[in-house]
Enzyme design. Structure first.
Site, PDB file in Angstrom:
ATOM      1  N   CYS A 162      -2.341   8.987   3.414  1.00  0.00           N
ATOM      2  CA  CYS A 162      -2.225   8.666   2.061  1.00  0.00           C
ATOM      3  C   CYS A 162      -3.386   8.855   1.207  1.00  0.00           C
ATOM      4  O   CYS A 162      -3.432   9.238   0.092  1.00  0.00           O
ATOM      5  CB  CYS A 162      -1.783   7.072   1.733  1.00  0.00           C
ATOM      6  N   GLU A 196       0.856  -1.144  -0.004  1.00  0.00           N
ATOM      7  CA  GLU A 196       0.099  -0.046  -0.065  1.00  0.00           C
ATOM      8  C   GLU A 196       1.075   1.228  -0.012  1.00  0.00           C
ATOM      9  O   GLU A 196       1.595   1.516   0.976  1.00  0.00           O
ATOM     10  CB  GLU A 196      -0.970  -0.042   1.359  1.00  0.00           C
TER      11      GLU A 196
END
Length: 524
Positions: A289, A255
């Protein structure tokens, strides 16, 4: 709330032949609010990492053998411990991350929900499957697919959400029957250490969960030793992890970074869009993020949107608080990240953007950067094209929805996005045009909290997914078992010895089974 750093030079994985990443056997953990030292920790060298992985590997087979119900009993205890010790965990986290209290208190409750979700759905997600044989001769066989865990999972987690981004993967891995070793960020290891300590000492859990500390060399050693790697961080470091894992053919889930766009159409609810942008861009001081990192607003409402957004951001409080919830924005978690934010804002200034509020570091000790709104941004600026990962909201005017979608997709990232439109239907139509793993319609950040849908990135934002069945099935391997359903003879038709008569019979049978149409089946 996924997280990845924009710069991770300290945590790049050292190659097997490189020198150690540090000349000293310790690492120092500092308070971002004032730079003062919290604690020094010993760095775990490769041989120590190997010992930890080998030890938990020894316990994993018994952990797998007790089944989902047995593992659930231990994870229920971990959940109950977190519920009883939320303040304790928030204290540790606030000190090492610089978060405001409300955000430091949010991580443990989220993980309690993660435990509940996976222990309640694991039996369904990992259920044994019994496919129907695809051809008649195989009907005498029983086909099964069972899911077996990778023995040891290595989790390499970042600094922006120390608990969530370590245990949101560690929990489903444990539920699946894996042992887990976590290498937290060297900037924020203390929260993870505290939860692992509680598992070992206060809960008395089986020896299938541990932590190792260090920088690149430690992370590289963990990749070498485990059977599956879950990495959360920058795309640059993620590629290094993947290359390192290739040496041992170790599967990975990555990720990585994001440059998440938000589109505001002319018929959107402007007040909601402004409120959502403020939170979506500035929660956790912009260090998510999935943070809104660039905003595209249709021309007819652009000026009003920017005016309202600037007013809203100016009202936010930044500082160090406690249980009284005295601030919305905390400090930046690392000095390097504060430098990147400052560089992006100055680059936008030089190229003609207008900084309407904020736009500078705060005076005094610590890593503080003001909440910032930038108007008249464009794609010549780093703040619109590179991951900023800080409290900055750049806004760009677009002519119409087509330009907004085109600009939103003009990036190497594809983690998540948001669309604000006059109707849900219109928002969903636009969402299907955006190149991202998750899209919010008239909302922000929510896709991460919806555990029933997968969360992961497209393009350079990663491979693999969290949540839903994807979030646990990535930690298991399918094992196929074929066994007889009826009494068998001494020799099957396909076995040795080969004879002309048997091969002719098998050829006719093959044609009858695989051909379509009676004449073809009969060879006419």
């Amino acid at each position: 709330m996924e997280g990845a750093t924009a710069s991770e030079t300290a945590t790049d994985l050292a190659s097997p032949d490189s020198a150690p990443a540090t000349d000293t056997p310790t690492l120092a953990v500092h308070r971002p609010t004032d730079g003062s030292l919290i604690r020094e920790l010993e760095i775990d060298p490769p041989e120590r990492v190997a010992e930890v992985v080998a030890r938990v590997r020894e316990s994993q087979s018994q952990w797998e053998a007790i089944g989902i119900a047995g593992r659930r009993r231990w994870l229920d205890r971990l959940r109950d411990w977190m519920l009883a010790n939320q303040d304790r965990l928030a204290d540790v986290m606030q000190e090492e991350t610089g978060k405001v209290r409300a955000e430091a208190e949010a991580e443990a409750p989220f993980l309690c929900g993660t435990i509940n979700y996976y222990v309640e759905h694991a039996a369904e997600f990992l259920a044994e499957e019994t496919p129907t044989p695809h051809i008649l001769p195989l009907r005498v066989k029983r086909l099964r697919i069972v899911y077996r865990p990778y023995p040891v999972v290595g989790v390499i987690s970042p600094w922006n959400f120390p608990l969530i981004l370590a245990f949101d993967d560690a929990i489903p891995a444990l539920v699946a029957g894996c042992a887990v070793v976590i290498k937290p960020s060297e900037f924020t290891p203390l929260s993870t250490m505290e939860l692992v300590r509680a598992w070992k000492e206060e809960i008395g859990g089986p020896d299938v969960l541990d932590v190792v500390n260090g920088v690149g060399e430690t992370g590289g050693a963990l990749v070498d030793e485990v059977d599956f790697v879950q990495f959360t961080g920058s795309d640059r470091t993620g590629k290094v992890v993947m290359k390192r894992a290739a040496d041992t053919l170790t599967p990975v889930s990555l990720e990585l970074g994001g440059k998440d766009p938000l589109i505001v159409l002319r018929d959107a609810d402007l007040e909601r869009a402004v409120n959502a942008t403020t939170t979506g861009a500035l929660a956790n001081t912009g260090q998510i993020c999935m943070s809104i990192e660039r905003v595209y607003v249709e021309e007819p409402i652009y000026d009003e949107f920017v005016r309202r957004l600037t007013e809203q951001v100016r009202k936010l409080r930044q500082g160090t608080d406690g249980p009284s919830y005295g601030a919305e924005l905390g400090a930046m978690s690392t000095p390097a990240q504060a430098e990147i934010v400052a560089e992006h804002v100055e680059d936008a200034r030089r190229k003609g953007a207008k900084v309407l509020t904020g736009g500078k570091r705060k005076d005094g000790p610590g890593d503080w950067y003001e909440a910032t709104v930038i108007a008249d941004a464009d794609h010549s600026m780093k703040v619109m094209t590179e991951e900023t990962f800080g409290p900055v909201i750049p806004v760009m005017k677009v002519a119409d929805v087509d330009e907004a979608v085109r600009m939103a997709n003009a990036t190497r990232y594809g983690l998540s996005a948001s669309v604000f439109a006059g109707s849900t239907r219109q928002g969903e139509q636009i969402a299907r045009r955006i190149e991202a793993g998750a899209v919010n319609v008239n909302d922000v950040l929510t896709t991460y909290f919806a555990l029933g849908v997968p969360m992961g990135g497209w393009k350079d934002s990663g491979i693999g997914f969290r949540h839903a069945s994807y979030g646990i099935k990535k930690f298991v391997r399918p094992e196929s078992i074929v066994s007889p359903r009826v009494r068998q003879g001494k020799r099957d038709p396909l076995w040795f010895p080969y004879t002309s008569a048997r091969r002719k019979l098998l050829s006719r049978a093959n044609r009858f089974i695989n051909a379509r149409g009676l004449r073809n089946r009969l060879g006419l």
